[in-house]
Motif scaffolding. Sequence first.
Motif, PDB file in Angstrom:
ATOM      1  N   LYS A   3       0.837  -1.318  -0.048  1.00  0.00           N
ATOM      2  CA  LYS A   3       0.347  -0.169  -0.134  1.00  0.00           C
ATOM      3  C   LYS A   3       0.878   1.172  -0.168  1.00  0.00           C
ATOM      4  O   LYS A   3       1.232   2.121  -0.354  1.00  0.00           O
ATOM      5  N   GLN A   7       1.887   3.928  -3.281  1.00  0.00           N
ATOM      6  CA  GLN A   7       1.820   5.536  -2.608  1.00  0.00           C
ATOM      7  C   GLN A   7       3.243   5.970  -3.162  1.00  0.00           C
ATOM      8  O   GLN A   7       2.942   7.209  -4.327  1.00  0.00           O
ATOM      9  N   GLU A  10       2.909   6.106  -7.467  1.00  0.00           N
ATOM     10  CA  GLU A  10       2.143   7.316  -7.319  1.00  0.00           C
ATOM     11  C   GLU A  10       2.980   9.056  -7.650  1.00  0.00           C
ATOM     12  O   GLU A  10       2.778   8.982  -8.561  1.00  0.00           O
ATOM     13  N   ASP A  11       3.038   9.057  -6.068  1.00  0.00           N
ATOM     14  CA  ASP A  11       4.148  10.282  -6.042  1.00  0.00           C
ATOM     15  C   ASP A  11       4.592  10.364  -7.188  1.00  0.00           C
ATOM     16  O   ASP A  11       5.141  11.554  -7.810  1.00  0.00           O
ATOM     17  N   HIS A 157      -8.473  13.879   2.278  1.00  0.00           N
ATOM     18  CA  HIS A 157      -8.245  12.733   2.029  1.00  0.00           C
ATOM     19  C   HIS A 157     -10.028  12.505   3.756  1.00  0.00           C
ATOM     20  O   HIS A 157     -10.623  11.826   3.833  1.00  0.00           O
ATOM     21  N   ASN A 181      -6.877   8.182   0.462  1.00  0.00           N
ATOM     22  CA  ASN A 181      -5.036   9.033   0.533  1.00  0.00           C
ATOM     23  C   ASN A 181      -4.595  10.181  -0.069  1.00  0.00           C
ATOM     24  O   ASN A 181      -3.738  10.696  -0.413  1.00  0.00           O
ATOM     25  N   TRP A 183      -5.282  10.856  -3.331  1.00  0.00           N
ATOM     26  CA  TRP A 183      -4.974  10.587  -4.371  1.00  0.00           C
ATOM     27  C   TRP A 183      -6.038  10.335  -5.560  1.00  0.00           C
ATOM     28  O   TRP A 183      -7.345  10.594  -5.061  1.00  0.00           O
ATOM     29  N   LEU A 379       5.907   8.794   4.124  1.00  0.00           N
ATOM     30  CA  LEU A 379       4.301   7.151   3.446  1.00  0.00           C
ATOM     31  C   LEU A 379       3.752   7.153   4.399  1.00  0.00           C
ATOM     32  O   LEU A 379       2.828   6.931   4.902  1.00  0.00           O
ATOM     33  N   ASN A 383       0.024   7.575   5.359  1.00  0.00           N
ATOM     34  CA  ASN A 383      -1.290   6.272   5.796  1.00  0.00           C
ATOM     35  C   ASN A 383      -2.101   6.208   7.543  1.00  0.00           C
ATOM     36  O   ASN A 383      -2.934   6.571   7.237  1.00  0.00           O
ATOM     37  N   ASP A 386      -4.317   9.311   6.865  1.00  0.00           N
ATOM     38  CA  ASP A 386      -5.118   8.343   6.830  1.00  0.00           C
ATOM     39  C   ASP A 386      -6.155   8.183   7.191  1.00  0.00           C
ATOM     40  O   ASP A 386      -7.542   7.717   7.146  1.00  0.00           O
TER      41      ASP A 386
END
Length: 392
Positions: A3, A7, A10-11, A157, A181, A183, A379, A383, A386
């Motif tokens: 997970k 992230q 993607e970042d 979020h 997240n 995102w 990260l 998390n 979130d």
Amino acid sequence: MEKLLIQWMEDNNKKHISMDARSIQTKALSIFNQLKKQNEEKSLSFVASKGWLDKFKKRYNLHDIKFVSEAISTDKGATPEFVKSFKIFIETNDYCPQQVFNANEFGLFWKRLPNRTFISKEEKAGYNFKSAKDRLTLLFCGNASGDYKCKPFLIHHSANPQVLKNIDKSHLPVHWKTNKNSWMTACLFEDWFINIFCPEVEEYCHLQKIPFKILLLLDNAPSHPASLDQLNPYVRVKFMTPNVTASIQPMDQGIITTFKKYYLKYIFKQIFDKLKVDKQLTLHDFWHNYNISDAIENIEKGWRDLKISTMNTAWKNLWPDCINFLRDDSCLLEAVDNSITDIITIGQQLEGEGFYDLNVYDIEEVLQSHDAELTINDLIELNQEDDMGEGE
């Protein structure tokens, strides 16, 4: 671990930080070992093998990972080739600059100040709060002529933050969406495309009395579904190849960077104005109370301040024929430098350690921090935030 790894990927993708199989495996192992240490779990083992990587890619539908990451290179011939093909495409389909759009999303740490300020030092020490980690995603979109900027798309979020509970979010100066997240996802992007972008640009075309025939230029991020081109017969979607995106995507040619400077300027102005009105209010108290509603206000102002000339000339590397303004990079640089000067001037009028002697390096440092690669601790903290729940 996976997970947090997703992230991180993607970042990095949004920041055009290149990755390959080895870097992904190395990061996975680092995350795993840190989580294992924190949880005092000695029995678990993990080696980030090629077999794991293949299964990981399947689990998260990363079949195009080679094109998203490993294909990013310094192929100097790719950019002029794409520019040439883009020009042919524009001319063949008879698009005018008002009909051609670019959209891009980026992360914004909306409550971050220069590291030397006492507030930032307090956050790092863990006193009461760590607001500098608060992150949201913004999607900006505008056309090549520069005369139309779509309403910003914001992903937070929390579905219903306390400060917005009694506010009709449809009246906000941003389109408010939620992802735990913060995102961008393929589902959210498709929602933006169908329910926001297409209706907005159709109305724009109607008002401008031009044909509703739109081209949307996007990068090859995993959150941009390949099926977009089939969702509206009047809107074509063209994807840039990964090895040319950073050098020619209009939003990356000064638009987002300039916005971040404006946003920070308005934070400082908001601090100064409120302290001037309320003599009992301290800088410390103001910053503790700075919330997502204040951030939205400053986002609106920063996006509004981007001039037509800035939006238009950002297309110079991709579509020089569409530029309506005499390109003078010194004008944009002067505007940006003035914003930094404004930030420093306001900061030096504020009381408190770290503000009175602000300099250009402090401002550049906080601006560049938005684009830095997330650490494992970043990260993990994101998390944890979130998982706190939606009602905060």
